[in-house]
Scaffold this motif. Structure first.
Motif, short mmCIF file in Angstrom:
data_model
loop_
_atom_site.label_atom_id
_atom_site.label_comp_id
_atom_site.label_asym_id
_atom_site.label_seq_id
_atom_site.Cartn_x
_atom_site.Cartn_y
_atom_site.Cartn_z
N SER A 362 57.04 49.91 -26.85
CA SER A 362 56.91 50.00 -27.99
C SER A 362 56.49 48.94 -28.79
O SER A 362 55.75 48.88 -29.94
CB SER A 362 57.98 50.89 -28.82
N ILE A 363 56.71 47.50 -28.41
CA ILE A 363 56.60 46.39 -28.86
C ILE A 363 55.34 45.82 -28.39
O ILE A 363 54.41 45.26 -29.13
CB ILE A 363 57.83 45.36 -28.57
N ASN A 364 54.90 45.96 -27.11
CA ASN A 364 53.67 45.54 -26.67
C ASN A 364 53.36 46.40 -25.43
O ASN A 364 53.47 46.26 -24.24
CB ASN A 364 54.13 44.14 -25.89
N SER A 365 52.36 47.33 -25.84
CA SER A 365 51.76 48.51 -25.18
C SER A 365 50.87 47.94 -23.85
O SER A 365 50.76 48.65 -23.01
CB SER A 365 51.35 49.47 -25.89
N LYS A 366 49.98 46.83 -24.22
CA LYS A 366 49.20 46.49 -23.43
C LYS A 366 49.92 45.81 -22.01
O LYS A 366 49.52 45.89 -20.97
CB LYS A 366 48.38 45.22 -23.66
N PHE A 367 51.10 45.26 -22.50
CA PHE A 367 51.88 44.44 -21.17
C PHE A 367 52.23 45.82 -20.39
O PHE A 367 52.50 45.76 -19.18
CB PHE A 367 53.02 43.87 -21.82
N ALA A 368 52.74 47.02 -21.10
CA ALA A 368 53.56 48.09 -20.45
C ALA A 368 52.26 48.61 -19.53
O ALA A 368 52.76 48.93 -18.48
CB ALA A 368 54.02 49.31 -21.29
N VAL A 369 51.25 48.75 -19.99
CA VAL A 369 49.90 49.23 -19.09
C VAL A 369 49.80 48.86 -17.90
O VAL A 369 49.78 49.19 -16.70
CB VAL A 369 48.74 49.42 -19.91
N LEU A 370 49.61 47.33 -17.86
CA LEU A 370 49.63 46.56 -16.72
C LEU A 370 50.58 46.41 -15.75
O LEU A 370 50.50 46.43 -14.64
CB LEU A 370 49.21 45.05 -17.47
N PHE A 371 51.80 46.44 -16.35
CA PHE A 371 52.88 46.49 -15.60
C PHE A 371 53.11 47.81 -14.79
O PHE A 371 53.31 47.83 -13.74
CB PHE A 371 54.34 46.41 -16.35
N LEU A 372 52.74 48.77 -15.46
CA LEU A 372 52.57 50.24 -15.06
C LEU A 372 51.49 50.32 -13.78
O LEU A 372 51.89 50.92 -12.77
CB LEU A 372 52.13 51.27 -15.81
N ILE A 373 50.38 49.61 -14.01
CA ILE A 373 49.64 49.62 -12.69
C ILE A 373 50.03 48.83 -11.56
O ILE A 373 50.18 49.25 -10.35
CB ILE A 373 48.07 49.13 -13.12
N ILE A 374 50.60 47.91 -11.78
CA ILE A 374 51.06 47.14 -10.68
C ILE A 374 52.25 47.54 -9.98
O ILE A 374 52.62 47.49 -8.79
CB ILE A 374 51.41 45.50 -11.40
N MET A 375 53.22 48.40 -10.78
CA MET A 375 54.29 49.04 -10.11
C MET A 375 53.85 50.29 -9.48
O MET A 375 54.49 50.38 -8.26
CB MET A 375 55.19 49.59 -11.49
N LEU A 376 52.79 50.83 -10.01
CA LEU A 376 52.27 52.07 -9.01
C LEU A 376 51.67 51.57 -7.71
O LEU A 376 51.63 52.20 -6.70
CB LEU A 376 51.37 52.69 -10.10
N GLY A 377 51.10 50.40 -7.84
CA GLY A 377 50.52 49.86 -6.57
C GLY A 377 51.66 49.78 -5.62
O GLY A 377 51.47 49.85 -4.35
N GLU A 440 53.29 38.97 -27.75
CA GLU A 440 51.95 39.31 -27.27
C GLU A 440 51.65 38.21 -26.00
O GLU A 440 52.14 37.12 -25.76
CB GLU A 440 50.91 38.87 -28.26
N LEU A 441 50.87 38.89 -25.20
CA LEU A 441 50.70 38.09 -23.87
C LEU A 441 49.82 36.84 -24.25
O LEU A 441 48.74 36.99 -25.04
CB LEU A 441 49.79 38.88 -22.82
N LYS A 442 50.07 35.68 -23.65
CA LYS A 442 48.95 34.64 -23.70
C LYS A 442 47.81 34.81 -22.93
O LYS A 442 47.88 35.57 -21.91
CB LYS A 442 49.82 33.45 -23.16
N SER A 443 46.86 33.92 -23.12
CA SER A 443 45.38 34.30 -22.71
C SER A 443 45.60 34.30 -21.00
O SER A 443 45.13 35.15 -20.29
CB SER A 443 44.46 33.35 -23.04
N ASN A 444 46.43 33.31 -20.52
CA ASN A 444 46.42 33.02 -19.10
C ASN A 444 47.31 34.28 -18.38
O ASN A 444 47.04 34.68 -17.45
CB ASN A 444 47.13 31.86 -18.60
#
Length: 487
Positions: A362-377, A440-444
């Motif tokens: 709920s605070i950082n949805s972009k991070f949640a999506v990227l974490f979800l993809i890596i977790m599903l892999g 928020e996520l840093k650029s790197n």
């Protein structure tokens, strides 16, 4: 020349990096690693899709003892070097959010380790292989010792002793094969021929001497006890090197050195090795389920995944080997992503304790999506890279023994239990005092996570290029030893 350039360019870059001071060290190290990756991409463009060893370089080193500097790449080696040269820039770039004391030494050690890892994967001389095998231990030892967490001296010493002891077993086996060789040579083909001439009892001795060395490096149950503490206490980039690339030295060693040398030893003891691997899968998965520390959970999940790779190799068939190579690449990508996820969370919350987290989505949805993809892999969802490798591995193990495959397949179920529950606890629910200000996520950070997510999906959707590179070498290995007759 390409192979020697791949070995020595990181070493030269590391030595030059020691002359640089300040934060610019990071950028120079990243550029050097990207140049190394570019050299490998050029090698791939020149690679012929056959089973022959290519980019061969063979010069006498200690000719009187039959020791040569012989290096080259077939499809299997090429993919391992690809994994190494791909992950090192990602690992270096992921560190841009951190400031390390004495950065020139830190990044130089990473590049020296890259040199040794590439050397392991391209060596075609037993003594040279052993030299690079030992060289890979030195930089990671100092990385863990100087930049690790609490109790790093004790934990790193245990790691060093374990791996060094295993290496000595392998050295004894290589010297024994050298003595038995009519040519008195450490050349890989001479060692293959020497192994074929050994009795079943002698092959059993060589099998265990080499298997222990490789099993410790992976690690496989019950040789795994150094791993969780080392992964947890090492700096994140050190953990990435250990889990993403270094453990592949062990699985690669099984394929390149153990299987072709002692087929009778595999016939006698391969079933034992598979059982140990499957025990490790179930044991590590169950331990991961009850873990409260996110970094330790990922460490135990790595043991489970490597156990499946090991079982697929010892299934002694083409599907198992193809699956093991794809899964080595997939696991390297996924585990680097997972440890980086943990590092991002720790940097913002100062804790790895799962129970203290929650509500990050709920605070950082972009991070949640990227974490979800890596977790599903990691849990091998279809159309992710983890599914391709695990499907082939379980298929190969099933051809060997259906009951063993049933137990090995528990890694999919148990992996889903601990990874999905961790994601739920960390990312979902209500935020708290630790997570309500999650930055928020840093650029790197964003770039690294996007690259890893794209690789997970790309390999899952279209793994054919990787399979095409390795298939001729695997078929050559299978045909040369008449695996079906052995079984």
């Amino acid at each position: 020349m390409i192979t020697t350039l791949l070995i020595f360019f990181p070493l030269i870059s590391a030595l030059l990096l020691l002359l640089v001071n300040g934060e610019q060290v990071k950028k120079i190290a990243l550029v050097a690693s990207l140049v190394e990756f570019g050299i490998l991409l050029y090698a791939i463009s020149q690679f012929q899709y056959n089973a022959e060893t290519q980019f061969l370089f063979n010069q006498p080193w200690i000719g009187s003892l039959g020791i040569y500097f012989k290096v080259g790449m077939d499809g299997i080696s090429l993919l391992m070097v690809l994994l190494t040269t791909l992950l090192v820039p990602i690992i270096i770039y992921s560190s841009f959010s951190h400031s390390y004391k004495n950065p020139s030494a830190f990044y130089s050690l990473i590049l020296i380790m890259q040199m040794a890892l590439v050397g392991v994967f391209v060596s075609l001389d037993g003594f040279l292989f052993y030299i690079f095998w030992e060289l890979a231990l030195i930089p990671i030892y100092f990385i863990c010792l100087f930049w690790g967490g609490e109790n790093r001296a004790r934990i790193t010493f245990k790691f060093f002793v374990y791996t060094l002891l295993g290496s000595l077993f392998m050295l004894v086996a290589l010297i024994y094969l050298y003595i038995k060789s009519p040519l008195h040579s450490f050349d890989i083909d001479a060692l293959y021929q020497s192994g074929k001439q050994l009795s079943a009892c002698e092959q059993s001795f060589v099998f265990w001497a080499m298997f222990i060395a490789f099993a410790i490096k992976m690690p496989v149950f019950p040789f795994h006890t150094w791993q969780p503490d080392t992964y947890t206490n090492a700096p994140t980039q050190g953990t990435m090197l250990l889990s993403g690339i270094m453990l592949k030295m062990g699985t690669y060693g099984l394929i390149r050195w153990l299987l072709p040398i002692v087929p009778l030893g595999i016939q006698e003891w391969g079933n034992t090795a598979i059982i140990l691997s499957v025990i490790g899968i179930i044991y590590a998965s169950c331990i991961a389920i009850v873990q409260k520390d996110m970094k330790r959970l990922i460490a135990y999940s790595s043991i489970a995944h490597v156990g499946l790779i090991s079982a697929g190799i010892f299934a002694f068939n083409v599907q198992g080997l193809q699956g093991s190579i794809i899964q080595m690449i997939s696991h390297g990508i996924n585990v680097v992503g997972l440890f980086f996820i943990g590092d991002i969370i720790f940097e913002r919350t100062k804790t790895y304790e799962i129970a203290k987290l929650g509500g990050i989505r709920s605070i950082n949805s972009k991070f949640a999506v990227l974490f979800l993809i890596i977790m599903l892999g990691s849990v091998a969802l279809p159309l992710t890279n983890g599914f391709v490798g695990e499907f082939l591995l379980i298929n190969g193990i099933y051809q060997y023994n259906a009951w063993i495959a049933a137990f090995a397949g528990l890694t999919v179920i148990l992996g889903a239990v601990y990874m999905l529950r961790t994601y739920q606890s960390v990312m979902l629910g209500e935020s708290n005092s630790l997570t309500s200000t999650f930055a928020e996520l840093k650029s790197n950070e964003k770039t690294v996570l996007i690259i890893i997510s794209v690789l997970i999906i790309a390999i899952g959707v279209y793994p054919k290029p990787l399979l095409d590179i390795s298939e001729p070498s695997i078929l050559k290995l299978a045909n040369s030893w008449h695996w079906t007759d052995i079984k």
